[in-house]
Design a protein around this motif. Structure first.
Motif, PDB file in Angstrom:
ATOM      1  N   UNK A  20      29.226  -8.326   9.330  1.00 37.12           N
ATOM      2  CA  UNK A  20      28.526  -7.080   9.682  1.00 37.12           C
ATOM      3  C   UNK A  20      27.186  -7.348  10.368  1.00 37.12           C
ATOM      4  N   UNK A  21      27.166  -8.344  11.244  1.00 36.96           N
ATOM      5  CA  UNK A  21      25.946  -8.690  11.972  1.00 36.96           C
ATOM      6  C   UNK A  21      25.570  -7.647  13.019  1.00 36.96           C
ATOM      7  N   UNK A  22      26.566  -7.047  13.663  1.00 38.81           N
ATOM      8  CA  UNK A  22      26.268  -6.047  14.690  1.00 38.81           C
ATOM      9  C   UNK A  22      25.505  -4.863  14.102  1.00 38.81           C
ATOM     10  N   UNK A  23      25.879  -4.459  12.907  1.00 38.05           N
ATOM     11  CA  UNK A  23      25.211  -3.337  12.241  1.00 38.05           C
ATOM     12  C   UNK A  23      23.784  -3.690  11.848  1.00 38.05           C
ATOM     13  N   UNK A  24      23.534  -4.981  11.585  1.00 39.23           N
ATOM     14  CA  UNK A  24      22.221  -5.417  11.102  1.00 39.23           C
ATOM     15  C   UNK A  24      21.207  -5.651  12.222  1.00 39.23           C
ATOM     16  N   UNK A  25      21.662  -5.746  13.471  1.00 40.03           N
ATOM     17  CA  UNK A  25      20.758  -6.085  14.577  1.00 40.03           C
ATOM     18  C   UNK A  25      19.611  -5.080  14.735  1.00 40.03           C
ATOM     19  N   UNK A  26      19.849  -3.758  14.783  1.00 36.87           N
ATOM     20  CA  UNK A  26      18.719  -2.819  14.935  1.00 36.87           C
ATOM     21  C   UNK A  26      17.691  -2.931  13.808  1.00 36.87           C
ATOM     22  N   UNK A  27      18.174  -3.090  12.575  1.00 39.80           N
ATOM     23  CA  UNK A  27      17.248  -3.230  11.431  1.00 39.80           C
ATOM     24  C   UNK A  27      16.450  -4.516  11.549  1.00 39.80           C
ATOM     25  N   UNK A  28      17.117  -5.604  11.890  1.00 43.95           N
ATOM     26  CA  UNK A  28      16.441  -6.888  12.015  1.00 43.95           C
ATOM     27  C   UNK A  28      15.423  -6.869  13.150  1.00 43.95           C
ATOM     28  N   UNK A  29      15.747  -6.171  14.237  1.00 43.17           N
ATOM     29  CA  UNK A  29      14.829  -6.065  15.370  1.00 43.17           C
ATOM     30  C   UNK A  29      13.541  -5.351  14.956  1.00 43.17           C
ATOM     31  N   UNK A  30      13.697  -4.297  14.138  1.00 43.33           N
ATOM     32  CA  UNK A  30      12.529  -3.537  13.689  1.00 43.33           C
ATOM     33  C   UNK A  30      11.623  -4.329  12.764  1.00 43.33           C
ATOM     34  N   UNK A  31      12.190  -5.310  12.063  1.00 43.89           N
ATOM     35  CA  UNK A  31      11.416  -6.105  11.104  1.00 43.89           C
ATOM     36  C   UNK A  31      11.000  -7.466  11.669  1.00 43.89           C
ATOM     37  N   UNK A  32      11.352  -7.743  12.903  1.00 43.01           N
ATOM     38  CA  UNK A  32      11.080  -9.065  13.489  1.00 43.01           C
ATOM     39  C   UNK A  32       9.578  -9.293  13.611  1.00 43.01           C
ATOM     40  N   UNK A  33       9.151 -10.513  13.280  1.00 41.20           N
ATOM     41  CA  UNK A  33       7.728 -10.830  13.235  1.00 41.20           C
ATOM     42  C   UNK A  33       6.992 -10.679  14.556  1.00 41.20           C
ATOM     43  N   UNK A  34       7.680 -10.858  15.675  1.00 41.51           N
ATOM     44  CA  UNK A  34       7.039 -10.759  16.998  1.00 41.51           C
ATOM     45  C   UNK A  34       7.188  -9.380  17.636  1.00 41.51           C
ATOM     46  N   UNK A  35       7.858  -8.460  16.940  1.00 43.08           N
ATOM     47  CA  UNK A  35       8.061  -7.120  17.485  1.00 43.08           C
ATOM     48  C   UNK A  35       9.479  -6.918  18.003  1.00 43.08           C
ATOM     49  N   UNK A  36       9.878  -5.665  18.107  1.00 44.99           N
ATOM     50  CA  UNK A  36      11.253  -5.332  18.482  1.00 44.99           C
ATOM     51  C   UNK A  36      11.608  -5.780  19.898  1.00 44.99           C
ATOM     52  N   UNK A  37      10.697  -5.561  20.855  1.00 47.76           N
ATOM     53  CA  UNK A  37      10.976  -5.934  22.248  1.00 47.76           C
ATOM     54  C   UNK A  37      11.197  -7.445  22.379  1.00 47.76           C
ATOM     55  N   UNK A  38      10.314  -8.209  21.742  1.00 49.93           N
ATOM     56  CA  UNK A  38      10.434  -9.668  21.829  1.00 49.93           C
ATOM     57  C   UNK A  38      11.664 -10.171  21.089  1.00 49.93           C
TER      58      UNK A  38
END
Length: 340
Positions: free
Chosen positions: A225-243
């Motif tokens: 279920x990695x595809x479902x987790x990508x948006x959540x992980x992007x929002x929590x990424x240390x360098x920001x969602x865009x990066x």
């Protein structure tokens, strides 16, 4: 022309071999946790190969007319590239798992043992000849990896158990062994194909191989279920969602350069040379990891690096000596042939 292709592919291999581990580690350092996603990115950039293939097609069409073949690959070669692609997908997972657990400097030193596996499988599959220098290189690289194995606790990341670290160590070693098998297998496939192997055919081979490796990793992503987790992980990424998304895109591009360079060097020279180029870039990756990620570089890493460099120098010296001897032998044989 082949020398130009060899240089070009060595450059691509250098970019991918040094940049790939660094950008993968960047993903994990700043909060990324998806191993299957990381493995998918290693070959997920395969559509990039369509661009040079399209350019090559239109160049052929301009000289050969509208009936020019779009693709050269026949069914047997397609099946072979698909099988190698699945093996590559599994190798991607092993490497990504190790990349999630180990510092780049440590994983790179372990990957140095790949040259030993490449040499062994090259001997079995394509009858690669060995000298005392190449055997010495294999032994030194193996001992270098062993030194790291005996001092696994010194660079274990904070919050990671000894069990997880060891799992990462042996997964990375498994990745080195498997890719050491894949490189000579590609060379054997080139030798066995009944059709003349051109660079366009090599690019098609790489595209199909990457496609099936990506399919293998996509199945793993769906199950996990990695595809479902990508948006959540992007929002929590240390360098920001865009990066976060930039890291994913550039990771796919850089790893594609690695795989294209690796099989391109096999086409231009041999699987063993491809393994040597990968291994010889070890010091560069080591230095970049220490500079960018402030990784520790303790005594056992220094010993392992010294043994690895000794192995590389031994191998290159042996190859130079062998080439010189071969050239002298050919010149002597030419002089001994009587004039008609």
């Amino acid at each position: 022309m082949k020398k130009v292709l060899l240089i070009l592919n060595c450059i691509l291999l250098s970019i991918g071999n040094c940049g790939g581990p660094l950008i993968m580690r960047l993903y994990f350092i700043h909060g990324g946790e998806r191993v299957w996603l990381s493995s998918w990115l290693e070959t997920g950039g395969w559509p990039i190969m369509l661009l040079p293939l399209i350019v090559a097609y239109f160049r052929r069409r301009a000289t050969q007319g509208p009936r020019t073949q779009v693709f050269f690959m026949k069914p047997p070669l397609f099946v072979a590239s698909a099988v190698i692609g699945i093996l590559t997908g599994f190798d991607d997972y092993l490497y990504a798992y190790g990349g999630a657990r180990l510092p780049v400097s440590t994983s790179s030193l372990i990957i140095a043992s790949q040259l030993a596996f490449t040499a062994g499988f090259a001997f079995l599959l394509v009858r690669q000849k060995f000298t005392s220098y190449s055997i010495n290189a294999v032994v030194l690289l193996s001992v270098g990896a062993g030194v790291l194995a005996m001092h696994t606790s010194s660079d274990r990341p904070k919050g990671e158990s000894s069990k997880e670290y060891l799992a990462g160590f042996f997964m990375t070693l498994g990745a080195a062994a498997l890719y050491g098998f894949v490189l000579p297998l590609v060379e054997l496939t080139y030798k066995k194909t009944k059709k003349a192997v051109t660079y366009s055919l090599v690019m098609e081979f790489q595209m199909v191989m990457s496609l099936f490796a990506t399919i293998f990793c996509t199945i793993g992503m769906l199950i996990n279920k990695d595809f479902e987790a990508i948006p959540r992980e992007a929002g929590e990424f240390g360098l920001g969602e865009t990066k976060y998304y930039l890291v994913l895109v550039w990771s796919a591009i850089i790893w594609q350069a690695f795989f294209m360079g690796a099989i391109g060097v096999i086409f231009s020279a041999s699987s063993l040379l491809s393994g040597i180029v990968i291994a010889s870039l070890l010091p560069v990756t080591e230095i970049l990891a220490v500079v960018f990620y402030k990784e520790q570089f303790k005594a056992e890493k220094g010993v392992s690096l010294a043994l690895s460099l000794w192995g590389f120098i031994s191998y290159f010296y042996g190859e130079m000596k062998h080439s010189k001897t071969k050239k002298l032998t050919q010149e002597t044989e030419t002089l001994q042939i009587p004039n008609p």
